[in-house]
Design a protein around this motif. Sequence first.
Motif, PDB file in Angstrom:
ATOM      1  N   ASN A  16       0.829  -1.203   0.000  1.00  0.00           N
ATOM      2  CA  ASN A  16       0.000   0.000   0.000  1.00  0.00           C
ATOM      3  C   ASN A  16       0.866   1.256   0.000  1.00  0.00           C
ATOM      4  O   ASN A  16       0.599   2.234  -0.716  1.00  0.00           O
ATOM      5  CB  ASN A  16      -0.927   0.012   1.213  1.00  0.00           C
ATOM      6  N   VAL A  17       1.935   1.241   0.821  1.00  0.00           N
ATOM      7  CA  VAL A  17       2.830   2.399   0.870  1.00  0.00           C
ATOM      8  C   VAL A  17       3.524   2.592  -0.471  1.00  0.00           C
ATOM      9  O   VAL A  17       3.622   3.715  -0.991  1.00  0.00           O
ATOM     10  CB  VAL A  17       3.856   2.224   2.006  1.00  0.00           C
ATOM     11  N   LEU A  18       4.007   1.484  -1.054  1.00  0.00           N
ATOM     12  CA  LEU A  18       4.717   1.592  -2.333  1.00  0.00           C
ATOM     13  C   LEU A  18       3.782   2.018  -3.455  1.00  0.00           C
ATOM     14  O   LEU A  18       4.193   2.724  -4.392  1.00  0.00           O
ATOM     15  CB  LEU A  18       5.364   0.248  -2.667  1.00  0.00           C
ATOM     16  N   THR A  19       2.524   1.596  -3.379  1.00  0.00           N
ATOM     17  CA  THR A  19       1.558   2.033  -4.399  1.00  0.00           C
ATOM     18  C   THR A  19       1.414   3.552  -4.395  1.00  0.00           C
ATOM     19  O   THR A  19       1.390   4.203  -5.448  1.00  0.00           O
ATOM     20  CB  THR A  19       0.194   1.369  -4.144  1.00  0.00           C
ATOM     21  N   ALA A  20       1.338   4.139  -3.188  1.00  0.00           N
ATOM     22  CA  ALA A  20       1.227   5.595  -3.094  1.00  0.00           C
ATOM     23  C   ALA A  20       2.495   6.278  -3.593  1.00  0.00           C
ATOM     24  O   ALA A  20       2.437   7.285  -4.328  1.00  0.00           O
ATOM     25  CB  ALA A  20       0.932   5.997  -1.653  1.00  0.00           C
ATOM     26  N   ILE A  21       3.668   5.746  -3.240  1.00  0.00           N
ATOM     27  CA  ILE A  21       4.924   6.374  -3.657  1.00  0.00           C
ATOM     28  C   ILE A  21       5.083   6.310  -5.176  1.00  0.00           C
ATOM     29  O   ILE A  21       5.385   7.318  -5.835  1.00  0.00           O
ATOM     30  CB  ILE A  21       6.113   5.694  -2.959  1.00  0.00           C
ATOM     31  N   ILE A  22       4.887   5.111  -5.758  1.00  0.00           N
ATOM     32  CA  ILE A  22       5.044   4.960  -7.204  1.00  0.00           C
ATOM     33  C   ILE A  22       4.000   5.789  -7.936  1.00  0.00           C
ATOM     34  O   ILE A  22       4.277   6.413  -8.975  1.00  0.00           O
ATOM     35  CB  ILE A  22       4.945   3.477  -7.582  1.00  0.00           C
ATOM     36  N   GLY A  23       2.755   5.831  -7.400  1.00  0.00           N
ATOM     37  CA  GLY A  23       1.709   6.620  -8.048  1.00  0.00           C
ATOM     38  C   GLY A  23       2.037   8.099  -8.074  1.00  0.00           C
ATOM     39  O   GLY A  23       1.855   8.785  -9.091  1.00  0.00           O
ATOM     40  N   HIS A  24       2.516   8.622  -6.980  1.00  0.00           N
ATOM     41  CA  HIS A  24       2.869  10.040  -6.946  1.00  0.00           C
ATOM     42  C   HIS A  24       4.072  10.330  -7.832  1.00  0.00           C
ATOM     43  O   HIS A  24       4.155  11.415  -8.448  1.00  0.00           O
ATOM     44  CB  HIS A  24       3.155  10.488  -5.509  1.00  0.00           C
ATOM     45  N   CYS A  25       4.995   9.381  -7.913  1.00  0.00           N
ATOM     46  CA  CYS A  25       6.116   9.570  -8.842  1.00  0.00           C
ATOM     47  C   CYS A  25       5.610   9.661 -10.281  1.00  0.00           C
ATOM     48  O   CYS A  25       6.071  10.505 -11.080  1.00  0.00           O
ATOM     49  CB  CYS A  25       7.124   8.438  -8.705  1.00  0.00           C
ATOM     50  N   ASP A  26       4.667   8.807 -10.662  1.00  0.00           N
ATOM     51  CA  ASP A  26       4.113   8.863 -12.016  1.00  0.00           C
ATOM     52  C   ASP A  26       3.397  10.178 -12.261  1.00  0.00           C
ATOM     53  O   ASP A  26       3.489  10.767 -13.355  1.00  0.00           O
ATOM     54  CB  ASP A  26       3.156   7.685 -12.228  1.00  0.00           C
ATOM     55  N   LEU A  27       2.659  10.659 -11.255  1.00  0.00           N
ATOM     56  CA  LEU A  27       1.965  11.937 -11.420  1.00  0.00           C
ATOM     57  C   LEU A  27       2.966  13.087 -11.579  1.00  0.00           C
ATOM     58  O   LEU A  27       2.749  14.023 -12.380  1.00  0.00           O
ATOM     59  CB  LEU A  27       1.053  12.189 -10.217  1.00  0.00           C
ATOM     60  N   MET A  28       4.034  13.037 -10.849  1.00  0.00           N
ATOM     61  CA  MET A  28       5.035  14.099 -10.962  1.00  0.00           C
ATOM     62  C   MET A  28       5.766  14.031 -12.294  1.00  0.00           C
ATOM     63  O   MET A  28       6.106  15.075 -12.885  1.00  0.00           O
ATOM     64  CB  MET A  28       6.042  13.988  -9.806  1.00  0.00           C
ATOM     65  N   LEU A  29       5.982  12.828 -12.811  1.00  0.00           N
ATOM     66  CA  LEU A  29       6.665  12.712 -14.100  1.00  0.00           C
ATOM     67  C   LEU A  29       5.818  13.240 -15.239  1.00  0.00           C
ATOM     68  O   LEU A  29       6.347  13.587 -16.303  1.00  0.00           O
ATOM     69  CB  LEU A  29       7.037  11.247 -14.358  1.00  0.00           C
ATOM     70  N   MET A  30       4.476  13.245 -15.030  1.00  0.00           N
ATOM     71  CA  MET A  30       3.618  13.818 -16.070  1.00  0.00           C
ATOM     72  C   MET A  30       3.846  15.329 -16.213  1.00  0.00           C
ATOM     73  O   MET A  30       3.556  15.910 -17.264  1.00  0.00           O
ATOM     74  CB  MET A  30       2.143  13.545 -15.737  1.00  0.00           C
ATOM     75  N   ARG A  31       4.348  15.980 -15.151  1.00  0.00           N
ATOM     76  CA  ARG A  31       4.555  17.429 -15.190  1.00  0.00           C
ATOM     77  C   ARG A  31       5.995  17.798 -15.488  1.00  0.00           C
ATOM     78  O   ARG A  31       6.347  18.969 -15.503  1.00  0.00           O
ATOM     79  CB  ARG A  31       4.134  18.033 -13.849  1.00  0.00           C
ATOM     80  N   HIS A  32       6.853  16.805 -15.639  1.00  0.00           N
ATOM     81  CA  HIS A  32       8.257  17.081 -15.918  1.00  0.00           C
ATOM     82  C   HIS A  32       8.689  16.309 -17.161  1.00  0.00           C
ATOM     83  O   HIS A  32       8.149  15.244 -17.479  1.00  0.00           O
ATOM     84  CB  HIS A  32       9.148  16.683 -14.724  1.00  0.00           C
ATOM     85  N   THR A  33       9.655  16.867 -17.821  1.00  0.00           N
ATOM     86  CA  THR A  33      10.203  16.241 -19.027  1.00  0.00           C
ATOM     87  C   THR A  33      11.678  15.961 -18.789  1.00  0.00           C
ATOM     88  O   THR A  33      12.314  16.571 -17.899  1.00  0.00           O
ATOM     89  CB  THR A  33      10.051  17.169 -20.234  1.00  0.00           C
ATOM     90  N   PRO A  34      12.226  15.006 -19.535  1.00  0.00           N
ATOM     91  CA  PRO A  34      13.666  14.740 -19.389  1.00  0.00           C
ATOM     92  C   PRO A  34      14.471  16.020 -19.577  1.00  0.00           C
ATOM     93  O   PRO A  34      14.248  16.797 -20.499  1.00  0.00           O
ATOM     94  CB  PRO A  34      13.945  13.720 -20.473  1.00  0.00           C
ATOM     95  N   GLY A  35      15.385  16.226 -18.702  1.00  0.00           N
ATOM     96  CA  GLY A  35      16.195  17.441 -18.722  1.00  0.00           C
ATOM     97  C   GLY A  35      15.860  18.378 -17.605  1.00  0.00           C
ATOM     98  O   GLY A  35      16.677  19.250 -17.252  1.00  0.00           O
ATOM     99  N   ASP A  36      14.651  18.260 -17.038  1.00  0.00           N
ATOM    100  CA  ASP A  36      14.303  19.098 -15.897  1.00  0.00           C
ATOM    101  C   ASP A  36      15.184  18.734 -14.700  1.00  0.00           C
ATOM    102  O   ASP A  36      15.667  17.595 -14.557  1.00  0.00           O
ATOM    103  CB  ASP A  36      12.828  18.935 -15.525  1.00  0.00           C
ATOM    104  N   SER A  37      15.337  19.699 -13.819  1.00  0.00           N
ATOM    105  CA  SER A  37      16.202  19.483 -12.647  1.00  0.00           C
ATOM    106  C   SER A  37      15.642  18.409 -11.712  1.00  0.00           C
ATOM    107  O   SER A  37      16.406  17.718 -11.028  1.00  0.00           O
ATOM    108  CB  SER A  37      16.379  20.805 -11.891  1.00  0.00           C
ATOM    109  N   ASP A  38      14.317  18.277 -11.663  1.00  0.00           N
ATOM    110  CA  ASP A  38      13.709  17.298 -10.744  1.00  0.00           C
ATOM    111  C   ASP A  38      13.423  15.953 -11.401  1.00  0.00           C
ATOM    112  O   ASP A  38      13.039  14.999 -10.708  1.00  0.00           O
ATOM    113  CB  ASP A  38      12.399  17.859 -10.181  1.00  0.00           C
ATOM    114  N   TYR A  39      13.567  15.883 -12.712  1.00  0.00           N
ATOM    115  CA  TYR A  39      13.167  14.655 -13.404  1.00  0.00           C
ATOM    116  C   TYR A  39      14.007  13.457 -12.944  1.00  0.00           C
ATOM    117  O   TYR A  39      13.482  12.383 -12.654  1.00  0.00           O
ATOM    118  CB  TYR A  39      13.291  14.865 -14.910  1.00  0.00           C
ATOM    119  N   ASP A  40      15.325  13.656 -12.869  1.00  0.00           N
ATOM    120  CA  ASP A  40      16.196  12.534 -12.477  1.00  0.00           C
ATOM    121  C   ASP A  40      15.946  12.100 -11.028  1.00  0.00           C
ATOM    122  O   ASP A  40      15.997  10.913 -10.710  1.00  0.00           O
ATOM    123  CB  ASP A  40      17.656  12.949 -12.662  1.00  0.00           C
ATOM    124  N   ASP A  41      15.649  13.067 -10.161  1.00  0.00           N
ATOM    125  CA  ASP A  41      15.380  12.708  -8.767  1.00  0.00           C
ATOM    126  C   ASP A  41      14.095  11.876  -8.654  1.00  0.00           C
ATOM    127  O   ASP A  41      14.028  10.901  -7.887  1.00  0.00           O
ATOM    128  CB  ASP A  41      15.240  13.977  -7.921  1.00  0.00           C
TER     129      ASP A  41
END
Length: 800
Positions: free
Chosen positions: A443-468
């Motif tokens: 359950n915890v990992l589902t929330a973490i991975i889900g939020h990571c996917d949501l954040m990646l939708m707002r960032h593109t490769p090359g952004d400062s936060d994308y690699d993190d």
Amino acid sequence: MTRMAPPPSDPARTAPFAERPGADGLTLAAVGAGALGSAALIGWAVGDWRLGAGMAALVIAGATLVWLFGRLHPSIPEEVVIADWALVRAAADAAGAAVAITDRAGRLVCASDMFGRWFPGLETPPGLPVDEAVVERLTAAGRSAWRDGAGAAAPFRHDGGAIGVDVQRAGAAEDHLVWRFSRSAGAHDLAGQARVLVGGEGGQRLGDAGVMAVIVDGEGRILAANPAFATRAERRADASLTGADFVPLLTADRGGSIRFAREGAQGVPLRMIQVPLGVEEGATLLLLIDDPAGGGANAGAASGHIQTLLTMLPMGLALADRDGRFLFFNEAFVQAAGIDPASPPLYPGDLVVREDKAAVADAVHRFASGRALSGDVAVRLAHLPDEPVALTIAGARSLGDAAVLLSLKDSSEESRLKRQVAQATKMQAVGQLAGGVAHDFNNVLTAIIGHCDLMLMRHTPGDSDYDDIQQIKANSNRAASLTRQLLAFSRQQTLRPQTLQLPDTISEVSNLLKRLLGETVTLVVKHGRDLGPVRADPGQLEQVIVNLAVNARDAMLPRGGGTLTIQTFAVSAAEVRRMATDMLPVADYTAFSVADTGTGIPPEILPKIFEPFFTTKEVGKGTGLGLSTVYGIVKQSGGSIFADSRPGQGTEFVIYLPVHRVEAGGDARQAPRQRLGELWGSGTVLLVEDEEMVRSVTERALARHGYTVLTAENGEEALEILDRGDPIDLLISDVVMPAMDGPTLVNHARRRMPDLPILFMSGYAEEQLRRSIDIANVGFLAKPFSMQQLAEATRERLGA
């Protein structure tokens, strides 16, 4: 126990008249007076005195002739017999039979003691406390005895045995019946036969042979004894011991020797042999023999025979003397007690730990000096101090110097089975714990991975936060793989089984193995013939091979390398049957072995290798989940795994997978799921999830893919939304929730909307859930999942 008739009257009053003094003179005077009187009456009546005188003379002459005949031929007067019932009772008791005597009035006038014991209350025959049919037979026997002088009745059951009846008419006037009741010979009257033997010629013969014989009932009373016993017990061969107490006649000293009480401590010890005689009165035949040596004249020979017998028996047995010193122990006792033949112990206490020495010594001395009893003592052996065992101690008699018999069972196999059961129980408990931890962690990992996917939708490769963000997601996926290992150990992971051939799977993973093993390890792959297909998850099976190979590589590194051999072979049901093991069900198997030439596994570690988190590697170099994951995958696939290792000679793991029979027309492989091109969709989705973090990220992900999302925290709230009548296109629900779980919610929802599509999501295994959920047409999404996997599963259930 004896009933007797009242005494008769005075003999002087009941004697015959003819025997009284002066009886003859009085009789003649009476006759003469009568004759003269009669003559006078006749003469007066007829008027002729001569006729009267003639009649008188004729009467006197006749009376004289009768008197003379009586004197010449006197009659035997009838005498009154006075019955001595005490004498009759003594005779009946001496005969050892149940006897009753009744008179013509049907009254019981005399009965023996045994009759009173057999029929308490002294009931009068034939009215005994038996069945009516038996009473009728007894009545008929009594009638026959009154009529014919003797009668008999067929044996009848009473007090656990068969009793026969003989009836005889007796007495001087034949006015009494003698009823004799005896145990029927057809009922194996061992007690009765033994009494006849001991009390008769047989007892005399036993005495001549030096054997004293006595029969004792269940209450310790003597029923019969031969003259040899009477002579030693009462110093008179004709002493009457019937009915006497047996126990006071003997005495026992502290050494357990039995002697006659009259002879005291100076008497010759006795050896007693007990022969049970059946259920009647608990009768027992005791044979006593003089035993001057305390063990009989042939005690040495008997002890030698006993030791030979003990040597042949498979159980651990030993003999000790009165002082507790060992005299003998067989091979089984040596093995069970862990005795070193080079330095055998002197006392039984030498076998146990220090804390148990006193208890063992006390028990040995107690049983050596007391009666021939036995008991168990819980002890801990010196060579196995952690495993209590039962030491059986029994007092021994007639075995020469041996006074105690000790028995010790080899419990090594039993202990091994107990350890295996304890290990299996522990593995099951740890598996349940691991499954629960993995479920919550998912359950915890589902929330973490889900939020990571949501954040990646707002960032593109090359952004400062994308690699993190990518790094966070990668670490989350790595944690998810650890939870899958926990679920694999607990056999709760989701498998995608396919029908496959083992050689193909091994060939596909061989290139990866060569890179993992390095240049110092040589990989050898061998395949057998006639290998049947197996059904397993190819990805999980590859993980089994990789985990075993990596462990083998680590075991060979200290030696600078070695050879890893992977070999496949077929095992028929007949071969499994010949293996005679309960661990492997009889069936056809396709097996493969993974063998290395490493350092091997120590015997004390080998039973623990499949435990989770158990590792012999240094801290930070192993999780302890590798072999436990292998074990879980193999077991969940329906197979078995065995490990064989010897230190310094390498280790071999053998995995048996049952052969999968493909039905005619069936596809050997599952067709890969068709990829969905477009992940966007439309419709209303009801999302039910009790974990807020999972519910929030799932709601946002579905909304971003074009769906209208209604959320509920539990099943009751979801039913309220359904009752509002809002159009619902898909129900997505967690399986395990407080109060109302997912399956219960779906059952209620299907009553309202029979065609409602369902998608379950859970951190438990799909196979396990489908076995426990009897609901048709439902989908399943395993946690943790990505947003793409969620969108694909949603589109698939909506049929888009």
